[in-house]
Design a protein around this motif. Structure first.
Motif, short mmCIF file in Angstrom:
data_model
loop_
_atom_site.label_atom_id
_atom_site.label_comp_id
_atom_site.label_asym_id
_atom_site.label_seq_id
_atom_site.Cartn_x
_atom_site.Cartn_y
_atom_site.Cartn_z
N LEU A 377 46.83 8.66 41.13
CA LEU A 377 47.06 7.87 42.34
C LEU A 377 48.53 7.48 42.45
N ALA A 378 49.13 7.11 41.33
CA ALA A 378 50.55 6.75 41.31
C ALA A 378 51.41 7.94 41.72
N ALA A 379 51.08 9.12 41.24
CA ALA A 379 51.86 10.31 41.59
C ALA A 379 51.78 10.60 43.08
N LYS A 380 50.62 10.41 43.67
CA LYS A 380 50.44 10.71 45.09
C LYS A 380 51.10 9.68 46.00
N THR A 381 51.26 8.46 45.53
CA THR A 381 51.87 7.40 46.34
C THR A 381 53.35 7.20 46.03
N GLY A 382 53.81 7.73 44.91
CA GLY A 382 55.19 7.50 44.50
C GLY A 382 55.37 6.18 43.77
N LEU A 383 54.27 5.54 43.39
CA LEU A 383 54.35 4.28 42.65
C LEU A 383 54.59 4.56 41.17
N PRO A 384 55.31 3.68 40.46
CA PRO A 384 55.49 3.85 39.02
C PRO A 384 54.14 3.74 38.31
N ALA A 385 53.76 4.76 37.56
CA ALA A 385 52.43 4.83 36.97
C ALA A 385 52.17 3.69 35.99
N GLU A 386 53.14 3.40 35.13
CA GLU A 386 52.94 2.35 34.13
C GLU A 386 52.76 0.99 34.80
N ALA A 387 53.58 0.73 35.82
CA ALA A 387 53.50 -0.56 36.50
C ALA A 387 52.17 -0.70 37.24
N LEU A 388 51.73 0.37 37.88
CA LEU A 388 50.46 0.31 38.60
C LEU A 388 49.31 0.05 37.65
N ARG A 389 49.27 0.79 36.56
CA ARG A 389 48.19 0.57 35.60
C ARG A 389 48.23 -0.84 35.04
N ALA A 390 49.41 -1.34 34.75
CA ALA A 390 49.54 -2.70 34.21
C ALA A 390 49.03 -3.73 35.22
N GLU A 433 37.61 -0.53 38.76
CA GLU A 433 37.34 0.29 37.58
C GLU A 433 36.44 1.49 37.84
N ASN A 434 35.92 1.62 39.05
CA ASN A 434 35.00 2.72 39.36
C ASN A 434 35.71 3.81 40.15
N GLY A 435 36.12 4.89 39.46
CA GLY A 435 36.77 5.99 40.16
C GLY A 435 35.81 6.77 41.04
N PRO A 436 36.35 7.56 41.99
CA PRO A 436 37.78 7.73 42.25
C PRO A 436 38.42 6.47 42.83
N PHE A 437 39.76 6.45 42.75
CA PHE A 437 40.53 5.30 43.20
C PHE A 437 41.24 5.65 44.51
N TYR A 438 41.56 4.62 45.26
CA TYR A 438 42.17 4.81 46.58
C TYR A 438 43.39 3.91 46.74
N ALA A 439 44.29 4.36 47.62
CA ALA A 439 45.44 3.55 48.01
C ALA A 439 45.61 3.67 49.52
N ALA A 440 45.68 2.53 50.20
CA ALA A 440 45.84 2.51 51.66
C ALA A 440 47.17 1.86 52.01
N ARG A 441 47.90 2.50 52.94
CA ARG A 441 49.21 1.96 53.35
C ARG A 441 49.00 0.72 54.22
N ILE A 442 49.66 -0.38 53.83
CA ILE A 442 49.55 -1.65 54.54
C ILE A 442 50.91 -2.01 55.12
#
Length: 510
Positions: A377-390, A433-442
């Motif tokens: 999900l982080a790769a698809k949105t361009g978000l830092p993966a470590e920060a998102l998971r944290a 915690e229940n995949g798949p996960f989603y990200a919506a642009r706000i």
């Protein structure tokens, strides 16, 4: 001087809840009144609303045995807003009972109390709320008028016309007010009339200049002109000039309707303006066509900025959410933000989105993304993966303990108002915690701007030196709101619009 195309005692520009209240107040006293609506449908943004109306201390609250009063509401406003607009605050709460009493005298209009918490923890707050709502309306009860009311937001934005069944919320309010105005026998309703300026004689506003179907009109208003036609939300150029955050394309106002002509006409007649950089903000779910959907009632997920970090309580009242987003964006990259959620609701957004575009359309357009893991999900949105998971893991920990140690989500009565029980200690905190996960642009949306012409307690437009522009009145989002940078409770925009339009009519009658 050119002759008048038509002459009335009162000219009302706009047709939202405030405008129609002013028209009814004038016409019910025998003043010949005309309502001029720029579009081909009545209601404006009011018809999109849920029609909670912040009119405290009225007979409606008394019928519901609500432990509230005018004085309690005054205390709440003063503790929140201070003394800068004390006179208009007092006029607001002191007049609310009379407005409701007048409206409910008409057989077409009836209100009831519905619980919805005030938005701020301040002295005088009602945790159950104090707003009133119009009763649902059978469209057959108002005949052909029903077809002249703007459909609800979801239907109107998608070109579907009215939904079947009763008229609810804002449509019920507008339908009831239209029927009441027509029932006076002293009012004329006109659509497709765009006001282009004001007619001023000997320093007094005596009418309007307008256009309709290519014809130029001069419509006289011997007692006065009430401008209650929305703000500048739909005008990208004026928003930029005024420093109003957000974009016209993201606003919840009817497309093409509220572009600031009424405010510009008032300025040309000498009126001063204030708060043009302010709006009734809200988060918006970016739509595939570049517009936005009103986001309210968040019951799950988190919101992160471009760094992948949370920066607010996601269950805040929508105006406070929008302001937190704007504040974060001034020092970082928060517009757009991303709402991160899981599959608990079958891939649907854990909140109320109006319009509610299907997830498949969002995923196809890229306004939402889906992934099996947070890293993907982080790769698809361009978000830092470590920060998102944290951020997600920290939030999930809060969900287990029931305490949001960062932003205190779930501690205020409003936070959990839309949240069903989740089996945990805090209904507003549900683990992701229940995949798949989603990200919506706000994005940063609004329900309309709140800056405009400066007015006094009777809605008379004032010049920069404080003198009155005789014959000119303003209310609704055409006037500068008494609430400044605050949105005190559900229905304050409608409540203030209705009160000050009523006071304008009373002043004209006197």
């Amino acid at each position: 001087m050119q002759a008048w195309t038509d002459e009335f005692d009162v000219v009302v520009v706009g047709s939202g809840g405030g405008a129609l209240t002013g028209a009814y107040a004038a016409a019910s006293q025998g003043l010949r009144t005309v309502v001029l609506e720029k579009t081909d449908l009545f209601g404006g943004t009011s018809s999109y609303s849920g029609a909670s109306i912040w009119l405290p201390g009225t007979q409606v609250q008394e019928r519901a045995a609500l432990p509230d009063s005018t004085e309690n509401a005054r205390t709440y406003l003063r503790s929140l807003l201070g003394d800068a607009e004390a006179a208009r605050q007092d006029a607001y709460v002191d007049t609310a009972p009379a407005v409701v009493a007048l409206l409910e005298q008409d057989p077409n209009i009836e209100f009831e109390f519905r619980a919805f918490p005030d938005y701020y923890k301040a002295e005088g707050r009602m945790d159950t709320g104090r707003s009133i709502n119009p009763l649902d309306l059978d469209p057959a009860a108002i005949g052909d008028l029903a077809d002249q009311v703007r459909p609800e937001l979801d239907q109107d934005r998608t070109g579907q016309g009215h939904a079947p069944g009763p008229m609810i919320g804002g449509r019920a309010l507008i339908g009831r007010l239209l029927a009441a105005v027509v029932g006076t026998g002293n009012a004329v309703l006109r659509t497709g009339v765009r006001v282009t300026g004001l007619v001023v004689e000997d320093g007094r506003v005596v009418g309007v200049e307008a256009e309709s179907n290519g014809e130029k009109l001069r419509i006289g208003g011997s007692h006065g002109v009430l401008m209650a036609a929305g703000g500048i939300e739909g005008n990208a150029e004026v928003r930029e000039q005024s420093g109003t955050p957000g974009k016209a394309a993201w606003s919840m106002g009817p497309f093409g309707a509220n572009t600031g002509e009424a405010i510009a006409a008032g300025v040309a007649a000498g009126g001063a303006t204030a708060l043009l950089d302010q709006a009734w903000f809200c988060p918006g779910v970016e739509q595939p066509d570049g517009s936005a959907a009103f986001l309210v009632g968040i019951r799950g997920g988190i919101v992160v900025d471009a760094t992948g970090e949370r920066y607010l309580n996601e269950s805040l009242p929508y105006d406070q959410f929008g302001r937190a987003m704007h504040a974060r964006n001034t020092t970082g990259d928060a517009v757009p933000s991303w709402m991160i959620f899981d599959s608990r609701e079958g891939g649907g957004l854990p909140g109320i989105s109006i319009p509610n575009t299907a997830p498949a359309k969002h995923l196809e357009a890229g306004t939402w993304v889906q992934a099996d893991t947070l890293e993907e999900l982080a790769a698809k949105t361009g978000l830092p993966a470590e920060a998102l998971r944290a951020s997600v893991e920290q939030f999930n920990g809060f969900a287990k303990t029931g305490v949001d140690e960062q932003f205190h989500r779930g501690e205020d009565p409003y936070d959990a108002f839309f949240c069903p029980p989740n089996g945990g200690p805090n209904a507003a905190l549900t683990a992701i915690e229940n995949g798949p996960f989603y990200a919506a642009r706000i994005v940063l949306s609004d329900l309309g701007t709140k800056g405009g012409l400066v007015t006094d307690v009777d809605a008379r437009v004032l010049r920069a030196d404080g003198t009155v522009v005789e014959g000119l009145y303003a209310a609704s989002n055409t006037s500068a709101s008494l609430s400044g940078a605050f949105y005190p409770g559900p229905g304050v925009p409608l409540g203030t619009a209705m009160v000050f339009s009523y006071r304008a009519a009373q002043h004209m009658a006197r």
